[in-house]
Design an enzyme around this catalytic site. Structure first.
Site, short mmCIF file in Angstrom:
data_model
loop_
_atom_site.label_atom_id
_atom_site.label_comp_id
_atom_site.label_asym_id
_atom_site.label_seq_id
_atom_site.Cartn_x
_atom_site.Cartn_y
_atom_site.Cartn_z
N TYR A 137 62.66 48.26 -18.65
CA TYR A 137 63.33 48.13 -17.42
C TYR A 137 62.50 47.41 -16.36
O TYR A 137 62.65 47.37 -15.37
CB TYR A 137 63.65 49.53 -17.07
CG TYR A 137 65.00 50.02 -17.83
CD1 TYR A 137 64.88 49.97 -19.24
CD2 TYR A 137 66.07 50.55 -17.07
CE1 TYR A 137 65.99 50.30 -20.02
CE2 TYR A 137 67.26 50.92 -17.94
CZ TYR A 137 67.22 50.76 -19.28
OH TYR A 137 68.23 51.21 -19.81
N LYS A 164 61.06 55.63 -31.61
CA LYS A 164 61.59 54.73 -33.02
C LYS A 164 60.57 54.17 -33.66
O LYS A 164 60.36 53.03 -33.78
CB LYS A 164 62.64 53.70 -32.59
CG LYS A 164 63.23 52.75 -33.62
CD LYS A 164 64.36 53.48 -34.22
CE LYS A 164 65.06 52.75 -35.65
NZ LYS A 164 65.90 53.65 -36.53
N ASP A 214 67.96 57.17 -33.28
CA ASP A 214 69.53 56.94 -34.22
C ASP A 214 69.70 58.19 -34.58
O ASP A 214 70.92 58.79 -34.34
CB ASP A 214 69.47 55.88 -35.15
CG ASP A 214 68.03 55.93 -36.07
OD1 ASP A 214 67.04 56.64 -35.64
OD2 ASP A 214 68.08 55.36 -37.07
N ASP A 256 68.25 56.56 -21.02
CA ASP A 256 69.25 55.99 -20.30
C ASP A 256 70.52 56.23 -21.13
O ASP A 256 71.54 56.60 -20.80
CB ASP A 256 69.03 54.47 -19.74
CG ASP A 256 70.01 53.97 -18.95
OD1 ASP A 256 70.88 54.74 -18.35
OD2 ASP A 256 70.07 52.79 -18.75
N ASP A 279 73.81 59.50 -20.97
CA ASP A 279 75.33 59.12 -20.79
C ASP A 279 76.16 60.00 -21.98
O ASP A 279 77.04 60.68 -21.66
CB ASP A 279 75.64 57.71 -20.73
CG ASP A 279 75.54 57.22 -19.49
OD1 ASP A 279 74.81 57.80 -18.65
OD2 ASP A 279 76.32 56.36 -19.13
#
Ligand code: ATP
Length: 341
Positions: free
Chosen positions: A125, A172, A205, A229, A233
């Site tokens: 970001y 990950k 994942d 992020d 959601d």
């Protein structure tokens, strides 16, 4: 009576509607908790840019810096010029996004109660994207310093919670061996200083899948900026959606509190906005003030807001996004009545 100065960003779209409900609710705490708030408008966002040419005028930045806390409603297209800038300028390194089942709100399970602690300053970001012939390369930064700071925050939060007291680091590292490998290693190191808190790791994942498969098993999740992020959601949707999802951006000495959702222009000005996310955001702000100022009245105010929201939902009031028919202001008025009664 303690007075706190609160910089308020009214925002765009549904921002003014949910802001006015939240200020009325905070004002209603005055007589019961000996708490007073001096609200200081800090104009920012799309409307402000149209009026003044700037999405975040220097005067608003000064107001935010000089106040005890900032309560921000969502802004529209100028988010990158406002909240993203504020996070960087004030070094608000921790983005805290709780997910908790609420009474009478559609939830995947009734016993969900976890928090995502998202690193807020680095990862992908920083916007470092470079074109080369035939493509684009985006740089992802993971540093020991930022990873350590966010991991510490997550463990300290787990120590304060009443839950199962465990931290899960999500990454990950099987693919991003160096960057996520560093994040994972630092989380493991920090865990050694917090031996009363359980510690485990999960690939992002698998975390996305398990949040749906068994959301009740999570307590504190610590992760890097982009995974946080996306997962937050998903997490909001588990407990009723964006209309009930609060968040906080926390730094060493300052903090900005805002709902997870955006300005929702599709429902602006119609009285359809759900104010619950903004009200739970107010509760988070009071909890932070209580912790940083050692003020029990703020903790009392926070838990009173949470109870009043729950009582309002239990009483059957709901906005349209939750399948009800109440307007933003009807819901807000009922919360105020519960606080006063
Ligand atoms: P952003 O990119 O700024 O996050 P967005 O367009 O992705 O914005 P939102 O503005 O949050 O997302 O809106 C997404 C959907 O959720 C819209 O249909 C909107 O009406 C709905 N929504 C968001 N917040 C609320 C709320 N407080 N009450 C009711 N519906 C909401």
């Amino acid at each position: 009576m303690t007075t706190y100065t609160i910089a308020t960003i009214e925002g765009d779209g549904i921002g003014p509607e949910i802001s006015s409900v939240s200020l009325r609710v905070l004002d209603a705490l005055r007589s019961r908790f000996d708490l007073k708030f001096e609200f200081r408008p800090a104009p920012a966002g799309d409307g402000c840019k149209t009026r003044t040419g700037e999405a975040l005028p220097p005067s608003s930045l000064s107001t935010i810096k000089d106040s005890d806390a900032c309560l921000k409603a969502p802004v529209g297209d100028t988010a990158a010029e406002t909240i993203v800038k504020l996070r960087q300028m004030l070094n608000l390194y921790a983005n805290i996004r709780p997910s908790k089942s609420l009474p009478h709100v559609p939830s995947l399970r009734p016993d969900i109660d976890f928090v995502i602690v998202r690193e807020n300053t680095e990862c992908l970001y920083r916007g470092m994207e470079f074109e080369f012939e035939g493509g684009v390369v985006a740089l992802r930064t993971i540093t020991r310093k930022a990873s350590e700071r966010i991991a510490k925050y997550a463990f300290e939060l787990a120590e304060q919670r009443n839950g199962p007291r465990k931290v899960l680091a999500v990454h990950k590292s099987n693919v991003l061996r160096k960057s996520d490998g560093l994040f994972s290693q630092v989380c493991r190191e920090v865990s050694l200083n917090h031996t009363t808190i359980g510690f485990s790791e999960m690939l992002v994942d698998a975390a996305a899948m398990n949040l749906i498969r068994m959301p009740e098993t999570f307590d504190v999740i610590v992760t890097t900026n982009m995974y946080g992020d996306i997962l937050s959601d998903e997490a909001a949707q588990l407990v009723g959606g964006l209309g009930v999802a609060p968040s906080a951006n926390i730094g060493e000495s300052s903090a900005i509190f805002e709902p997870v959702h955006g300005a929702a222009p599709d429902i602006a000005g119609k009285g359809l906005a759900n104010p619950v996310a903004m009200l739970l955001t107010c509760a988070m702000m009071l909890e932070w003030l209580s912790k940083t100022r050692g003020d029990a009245a703020c903790a009392g105010g926070a838990s009173a807001i949470r109870s009043a929201v729950n009582l309002t939902l239990e009483g059957g009031l709901k906005t349209q996004d939750l399948g009800g028919a109440s307007s933003t202001s009807e819901f807000g008025a009922a919360v105020v009545r519960h606080l006063q009664g």
